[in-house]
Design a protein around this motif. Structure first.
Motif, PDB file in Angstrom:
ATOM      1  N   ILE A 109      97.947  76.161  45.794  1.00 20.06           N
ATOM      2  CA  ILE A 109      97.842  74.981  44.929  1.00 20.06           C
ATOM      3  C   ILE A 109      98.199  75.389  43.510  1.00 20.06           C
ATOM      4  N   LYS A 110      99.147  74.677  42.908  1.00 21.93           N
ATOM      5  CA  LYS A 110      99.601  75.002  41.562  1.00 21.93           C
ATOM      6  C   LYS A 110      98.496  74.754  40.534  1.00 21.93           C
ATOM      7  N   ALA A 111      98.432  75.631  39.552  1.00 20.86           N
ATOM      8  CA  ALA A 111      97.533  75.441  38.415  1.00 20.86           C
ATOM      9  C   ALA A 111      97.997  74.217  37.627  1.00 20.86           C
ATOM     10  N   ILE A 112      97.063  73.577  36.945  1.00 16.52           N
ATOM     11  CA  ILE A 112      97.369  72.361  36.191  1.00 16.52           C
ATOM     12  C   ILE A 112      96.959  72.562  34.737  1.00 16.52           C
ATOM     13  N   GLU A 113      97.914  72.357  33.822  1.00 20.52           N
ATOM     14  CA  GLU A 113      97.576  72.378  32.398  1.00 20.52           C
ATOM     15  C   GLU A 113      97.150  70.975  31.989  1.00 20.52           C
ATOM     16  N   VAL A 114      95.998  70.886  31.307  1.00 22.32           N
ATOM     17  CA  VAL A 114      95.462  69.599  30.896  1.00 22.32           C
ATOM     18  C   VAL A 114      95.025  69.665  29.441  1.00 22.32           C
TER      19      VAL A 114
END
Length: 126
Positions: free
Chosen positions: A18-23
């Motif tokens: 699962i790709k990391a998510i920048e928020v």
């Protein structure tokens, strides 16, 4: 002081596919926990581990899902925490900020690594 928003990266450490998510997250030292909206829980495929009763600023109490672990990255820092699933934007509270040795700099309205420990996070373990 005003609101402080910062970029953090959230990751599911149990599933490397699962790709990391920048928020963009609201950094709030008056809040305790990491809070994420439901859509981030779904994107990161985080399993609900428990439900917790929380009290909001207006005194309202409600039950919310508790998920984790979540891996958090900010600059040269990393932390692992559980998160409350609630709200419409990520909120970075005092517990993950303390864990990663981060500080809010009110004059600049930014979150940053503790200038006393710029290269590696410091904590007390006693």
């Amino acid at each position: 002081m005003g609101l402080v928003h910062t970029k953090i990266v959230l990751k599911n450490p149990r599933n490397s596919k699962i790709k990391a998510i920048e928020v963009s997250a609201l950094a709030d030292s008056g809040a305790l926990h990491l809070c994420i909206p439901e859509h981030l829980r779904v994107q990161l495929k985080l399993k609900v581990m428990d439900r917790k009763q929380v009290e909001l600023a207006d005194g309202l109490r409600m039950f919310v899902p508790y998920v984790g672990p979540i891996e958090i990255h900010f600059k040269n820092r990393i932390g692992f925490v559980g998160a409350l699933v609630m709200g419409n934007e990520p909120l970075l509270g005092a517990i993950p900020m303390e864990d990663m040795d981060l500080v809010i700099i009110p004059k600049k309205r930014v979150l940053d690594v503790n200038p006393d420990n710029p290269n590696i996070s410091f904590t007390t373990a006693k």
